[in-house]
Design a protein around this motif. Sequence first.
Motif, PDB file in Angstrom:
ATOM      1  N   UNK A 125      -4.918 -10.137   1.781  1.00 17.41           N
ATOM      2  CA  UNK A 125      -3.981  -9.561   0.806  1.00 17.41           C
ATOM      3  C   UNK A 125      -3.574  -8.150   1.231  1.00 17.41           C
ATOM      4  N   UNK A 126      -4.558  -7.371   1.693  1.00 15.72           N
ATOM      5  CA  UNK A 126      -4.274  -5.991   2.087  1.00 15.72           C
ATOM      6  C   UNK A 126      -3.295  -5.947   3.257  1.00 15.72           C
ATOM      7  N   UNK A 127      -3.266  -7.000   4.053  1.00 21.55           N
ATOM      8  CA  UNK A 127      -2.326  -7.035   5.177  1.00 21.55           C
ATOM      9  C   UNK A 127      -0.942  -7.513   4.740  1.00 21.55           C
ATOM     10  N   UNK A 128      -0.783  -7.773   3.429  1.00 23.74           N
ATOM     11  CA  UNK A 128       0.521  -8.182   2.929  1.00 23.74           C
ATOM     12  C   UNK A 128       0.727  -9.681   2.961  1.00 23.74           C
ATOM     13  N   UNK A 129      -0.391 -10.395   2.925  1.00 24.71           N
ATOM     14  CA  UNK A 129      -0.294 -11.851   2.934  1.00 24.71           C
ATOM     15  C   UNK A 129       0.131 -12.361   1.564  1.00 24.71           C
ATOM     16  N   UNK A 151      -7.917   4.787  -3.558  1.00 22.23           N
ATOM     17  CA  UNK A 151      -7.133   4.205  -2.461  1.00 22.23           C
ATOM     18  C   UNK A 151      -6.738   2.760  -2.751  1.00 22.23           C
ATOM     19  N   UNK A 152      -7.635   2.032  -3.403  1.00 19.53           N
ATOM     20  CA  UNK A 152      -7.306   0.625  -3.714  1.00 19.53           C
ATOM     21  C   UNK A 152      -6.190   0.529  -4.744  1.00 19.53           C
ATOM     22  N   UNK A 153      -6.144   1.498  -5.659  1.00 21.60           N
ATOM     23  CA  UNK A 153      -5.019   1.519  -6.604  1.00 21.60           C
ATOM     24  C   UNK A 153      -3.730   1.804  -5.839  1.00 21.60           C
ATOM     25  N   UNK A 154      -3.808   2.776  -4.910  1.00 20.07           N
ATOM     26  CA  UNK A 154      -2.614   3.130  -4.138  1.00 20.07           C
ATOM     27  C   UNK A 154      -2.155   1.967  -3.254  1.00 20.07           C
ATOM     28  N   UNK A 155      -3.094   1.086  -2.879  1.00 15.98           N
ATOM     29  CA  UNK A 155      -2.765  -0.056  -2.021  1.00 15.98           C
ATOM     30  C   UNK A 155      -2.364  -1.286  -2.830  1.00 15.98           C
ATOM     31  N   UNK A 156      -2.284  -1.151  -4.157  1.00 13.22           N
ATOM     32  CA  UNK A 156      -1.963  -2.277  -5.052  1.00 13.22           C
ATOM     33  C   UNK A 156      -2.989  -3.400  -4.949  1.00 13.22           C
ATOM     34  N   UNK A 157      -4.219  -3.037  -4.590  1.00  8.98           N
ATOM     35  CA  UNK A 157      -5.281  -4.043  -4.564  1.00  8.98           C
ATOM     36  C   UNK A 157      -5.919  -4.180  -5.942  1.00  8.98           C
ATOM     37  N   UNK A 158      -5.868  -3.082  -6.720  1.00  9.15           N
ATOM     38  CA  UNK A 158      -6.263  -3.124  -8.125  1.00  9.15           C
ATOM     39  C   UNK A 158      -5.182  -2.352  -8.902  1.00  9.15           C
ATOM     40  N   UNK A 159      -5.169  -2.500 -10.205  1.00 10.42           N
ATOM     41  CA  UNK A 159      -4.100  -1.874 -10.999  1.00 10.42           C
ATOM     42  C   UNK A 159      -4.675  -0.790 -11.889  1.00 10.42           C
ATOM     43  N   UNK A 160      -4.032   0.382 -11.865  1.00 10.14           N
ATOM     44  CA  UNK A 160      -4.445   1.507 -12.703  1.00 10.14           C
ATOM     45  C   UNK A 160      -4.446   1.107 -14.171  1.00 10.14           C
ATOM     46  N   UNK A 161      -5.289   1.772 -14.944  1.00  8.40           N
ATOM     47  CA  UNK A 161      -5.309   1.506 -16.380  1.00  8.40           C
ATOM     48  C   UNK A 161      -4.131   2.219 -17.053  1.00  8.40           C
ATOM     49  N   UNK A 162      -3.865   3.476 -16.623  1.00  7.28           N
ATOM     50  CA  UNK A 162      -2.703   4.185 -17.166  1.00  7.28           C
ATOM     51  C   UNK A 162      -2.219   5.210 -16.158  1.00  7.28           C
ATOM     52  N   UNK A 163      -1.064   5.787 -16.409  1.00  4.16           N
ATOM     53  CA  UNK A 163      -0.489   6.775 -15.506  1.00  4.16           C
ATOM     54  C   UNK A 163       0.661   6.183 -14.714  1.00  4.16           C
ATOM     55  N   UNK A 164       1.279   7.071 -13.892  1.00  3.13           N
ATOM     56  CA  UNK A 164       2.437   6.626 -13.105  1.00  3.13           C
ATOM     57  C   UNK A 164       2.154   6.779 -11.627  1.00  3.13           C
ATOM     58  N   UNK A 165       2.541   5.764 -10.872  1.00  3.65           N
ATOM     59  CA  UNK A 165       2.407   5.818  -9.418  1.00  3.65           C
ATOM     60  C   UNK A 165       3.759   5.441  -8.833  1.00  3.65           C
ATOM     61  N   UNK A 174       2.680  -4.419   2.594  1.00  8.00           N
ATOM     62  CA  UNK A 174       3.086  -4.353   4.007  1.00  8.00           C
ATOM     63  C   UNK A 174       3.542  -2.937   4.350  1.00  8.00           C
ATOM     64  N   UNK A 175       3.888  -2.146   3.332  1.00  9.31           N
ATOM     65  CA  UNK A 175       4.307  -0.761   3.552  1.00  9.31           C
ATOM     66  C   UNK A 175       3.152   0.218   3.357  1.00  9.31           C
ATOM     67  N   UNK A 176       2.242  -0.125   2.452  1.00  7.76           N
ATOM     68  CA  UNK A 176       1.091   0.740   2.169  1.00  7.76           C
ATOM     69  C   UNK A 176      -0.142  -0.097   2.491  1.00  7.76           C
ATOM     70  N   UNK A 177      -0.665   0.087   3.695  1.00 10.65           N
ATOM     71  CA  UNK A 177      -1.640  -0.851   4.246  1.00 10.65           C
ATOM     72  C   UNK A 177      -3.061  -0.293   4.143  1.00 10.65           C
ATOM     73  N   UNK A 178      -3.950  -1.104   3.619  1.00 11.18           N
ATOM     74  CA  UNK A 178      -5.328  -0.666   3.359  1.00 11.18           C
ATOM     75  C   UNK A 178      -6.276  -1.215   4.416  1.00 11.18           C
ATOM     76  N   UNK A 179      -7.127  -0.335   4.968  1.00 16.86           N
ATOM     77  CA  UNK A 179      -8.092  -0.761   5.997  1.00 16.86           C
ATOM     78  C   UNK A 179      -9.508  -0.647   5.433  1.00 16.86           C
ATOM     79  N   UNK A 180     -10.294  -1.673   5.628  1.00 16.73           N
ATOM     80  CA  UNK A 180     -11.634  -1.738   5.036  1.00 16.73           C
ATOM     81  C   UNK A 180     -12.705  -1.124   5.928  1.00 16.73           C
ATOM     82  N   UNK A 181     -13.799  -0.735   5.279  1.00 15.18           N
ATOM     83  CA  UNK A 181     -14.913  -0.124   5.991  1.00 15.18           C
ATOM     84  C   UNK A 181     -15.575  -1.101   6.945  1.00 15.18           C
TER      85      UNK A 181
END
Lengths: 216, 251
Positions: free
Chosen positions: B159-163, A47-61, A78-85
């Motif tokens: 950052x996750x909120x798009x900041x 999920x963090x890769x999908x949220x651009x919070x970390x970057x995949x090592x390889x592959x296409x997204x 802002x389009x793909x928003x990640x919510x934390x535990x």
Amino acid sequence: MDALMTLKQINYEVADKQILHDIDWQIPTGAHITVTGPSGGGKSTLLRIMAAMITKTSGELTFAGQPIESYDPIMYRRQVSYCFQQPTLFGETVADNMAFPYQIRKQSMDREHVITALTNFGLSERTLQQAVTELSGGERQRVALIRNILFLPQVLLLDEVTAGLDEDNKQLIHAWLRRLNEQKHVTTIMITHDATEIAAADQLVKVVAGRLEVAQ
Amino acid sequence: MNLAVNNTSLFLAAMLVLVALAISLWQKLGLDKDIVIGVIRAVVQLFLVGYLLKYIFRVNNLWLTLAMIAFIIFNAAWNARKRGPGIDHALGISLLAILISTGVTLGVLVLSGAIKFIPSQMIPISGMIASNSMVAIGLAYRSLNSQFHDHRQGVLERLALGSGLLDASIAIVREAIRTGMSPTIDSAKTVGLVSLPGMMSGLIFAGVDPVRAIKYQIMVTFMLLSATSLGSIIACYLAYRNFYNEHKQLK
């Protein structure tokens, strides 16, 4: 339905340890997906890769037909928003948290919109002035989730957001998520370990030892 | 002038080093080697600087004066950099921050006529400004490092909120600038009450009327406020981006 997000052969490794193996996954627009699997299996990483919070090592997204690399990470999040535990609330009051999404867009807070969002989620205008330290766990999580949707994203990625909450709060969050999905057409992907949530899933996928298994 | 430190009295004063050595040995602090090295370095460095300054003051050449100031600024930047482990380009950032803070502060002092553009005034004042700027920048770096570590979760959520990166870091950046400036502000509050600072003590020692000496100290207080605030803000605004990678993710 068109795929909103497409993952092809996604791999992720850190310090020579392979966390994700060749993930292939298509997420249709408007999907409401539940992700489960053992702890340490790579769900959050995915999920963090999908949220651009970390970057995949390889592959296409790809997102909305374009490779993730073509987006500015800030606009993408802002389009793909990640919510934390276990979210951290900002500043002193709930209002500080509600103001943040406006602040980063150089706008002043739309009070009416914020109050509607609070009311839709079992909170009220009075909550705005409450100190973040006085909130219960369920209230904290709801305040944090509202931050993510004051400007509606296309995709909401939720990382065990109901873990540790009581049944009432879980119910509230589920109903809210379903409304977002059905009425606002927000694509939702939710990680959970909760048996009830797994049983109620529309679509269930499992991440086991870094590999994706589509269940049901 | 009644300045009377001669070689004999200096040699006798060296007994004071034995006090520190004795305490280190007695309490098993393991500092004896550092004390000896520190003392030898201090003596050698100060003798070299003494002779060098004597020469520079006598020659009174513009380029030599500027070269000496550049040398001070570079050394200050080199030392500030050490306080920012893990911050890329810390040397370049420190150099720019100290250069601007020293340049602006010196410029104002010279233009206002508070000091004259002669080596015996420019070099010691540059040293005071650059060293305070260096300490402020070092404190700011340390604060950035510890806050980005301690408040990692909060930064990730912003950052996750798009900041943008500055919005995600602004609270940390402000706190780091505050940390860099606060010793100067604190000492401005107690100056003269707790300690008689170096500039003023030196002038009084040399026989200057205390009422004239404090005017110099007031000037020093002003210049240090300018130097530490400029140094901290420039260093923090240039350094915070180093905590993120090219994908605008927290490292």
